[in-house]
Design an enzyme around this catalytic site. Structure first.
Site, PDB file in Angstrom:
ATOM      1  N   SER A 140       0.584  -0.700   0.236  1.00 37.77           N
ATOM      2  CA  SER A 140      -0.067  -0.038   0.040  1.00 37.77           C
ATOM      3  C   SER A 140       0.916   1.294   0.040  1.00 37.77           C
ATOM      4  CB  SER A 140      -0.753   0.478   1.061  1.00 37.77           C
ATOM      5  OG  SER A 140      -1.788   1.003   1.415  1.00 37.77           O
ATOM      6  N   ASP A 245      -9.580  -6.126  -4.761  1.00 38.02           N
ATOM      7  CA  ASP A 245      -8.719  -4.804  -3.415  1.00 38.02           C
ATOM      8  C   ASP A 245     -10.405  -3.721  -4.017  1.00 38.02           C
ATOM      9  OD1 ASP A 245      -7.806  -2.866  -2.334  1.00 38.02           O
ATOM     10  OD2 ASP A 245      -5.324  -3.908  -3.124  1.00 38.02           O
ATOM     11  N   HIS A 273      -7.257  -6.180  -0.309  1.00 37.29           N
ATOM     12  CA  HIS A 273      -6.026  -5.311   0.147  1.00 37.29           C
ATOM     13  C   HIS A 273      -4.992  -5.696   0.617  1.00 37.29           C
ATOM     14  CE1 HIS A 273      -4.203  -1.119  -0.909  1.00 37.29           C
ATOM     15  NE2 HIS A 273      -4.000  -1.363   0.714  1.00 37.29           N
TER      16      HIS A 273
END
Length: 292
Positions: A140, A245, A273
């Site tokens: 991320s 995601d 995610h």
């Protein structure tokens, strides 16, 4: 919500005749990953004027730095990797960026160059720990930091793995970010450990500040965070993306793949995610095979 942008990206990639990304094999039950010297040490070291907290485990010759996401830390974001990555092959370090985890003070802030600041802190941390060359595993926001570090410090980076990352911010992304601005609407499973780590006030205020900080990139030309740096990444690069995601549309992973020469893209059909946590054994296996 993402379908139109992802569809456009897929059509563009087809026109460019890029090699199709690999798809992960069906997820299967596996035994525990190889594990040697299971102790995990925890310490702080002064880097660039702040005391950065990190965890370290393993005794392998290949050093690996794990870079967490927004509000993340080694403790919250990488438990299965710290526990189960091959300790004989790798020395694994998980850091808490300044203002996150146990690297407080200072309080976290989001100036225009916060990703570049994190990239310098991360690289300087590893050098302070006497690792001459190392690989980066970034999730991320940590993936964005890792992309910048690999581009700016190519002589130090051996290999690069990123997932849930993006090199730009679109108006569609800004809508997604605003959807998570209010932490009281987060699921208890995700919210509770962060509240326990930070306290509700710091957690809530930092999340709001992050939304404001990352959304500003949408004002840049093409919404760029680090698009212009991607061609400068020369190390072997592995991009992983969860097809389910909800936070990062697949078009972002495809853009990164397209602009890093020789990179590999793996799509995990059931991945979201947090695919490295939900499917930790499969993730660790894929990553270890790439790093060998």
């Amino acid at each position: 919500m993402f379908c139109r942008s992802a569809g456009r990206a897929l059509r563009a990639l087809a026109l460019l005749q890029l090699q199709p990304p690999a798809r992960a094999a069906p997820l299967t039950a596996r035994g525990p990953a190889a594990c040697y010297g299971t102790s995990i040490t925890s310490a702080k070291i002064q880097v660039n004027g702040v005391h950065l907290h990190y965890q370290q485990t393993g005794e392998g010759s290949h050093a690996v730095l794990l870079l967490p996401g927004m509000l993340g830390s080694g403790q919250t974001d990488f438990g299965p990797q710290l526990k189960s990555m091959n300790k004989q092959l790798f020395t694994v370090v998980a850091w808490d960026p300044r203002g996150y985890g146990k690297s407080i003070p200072p309080s976290r802030d989001f100036p225009p160059d916060f990703f570049e600041r994190d990239a310098k802190d991360a690289v300087d941390l590893m050098q302070a720990l006497k690792f001459k060359k190392f690989s980066l595993l970034g999730w991320s926001d940590g993936g964005i930091t890792a992309l910048i570090a690999a581009a700016k410090y190519p002589n130090l980076i051996h290999k690069l793995v990123v997932w849930g990352a993006n090199a730009s911010v679109t108006q569609e992304d800004v809508r997604i970010y605003n959807g998570i601005r209010d932490v009281s609407k987060w699921s208890e499973k995700v919210r509770k450990p962060l509240e326990e780590l930070y306290g509700h006030k710091y957690f809530a205020e930092t999340c709001e500040a992050w939304v404001d900080g990352i959304s500003r990139f949408a004002e840049n030309s093409d919404g760029s965070i680090c698009q212009q740096l991607l061609p400068d990444i020369k190390c072997p690069t592995f991009i992983i993306h969860g097809e389910k995601d909800p936070l990062v549309p697949q078009a972002h992973a495809e853009y990164i793949h397209k602009h890093i020469k020789g990179s590999r893209l793996l799509l995990m059909p059931e991945g979201k995610h947090n695919l490295h946590l939900r499917f930790a054994k499969d993730f660790n296996r894929e990553v270890e095979n790439f790093l060998r």
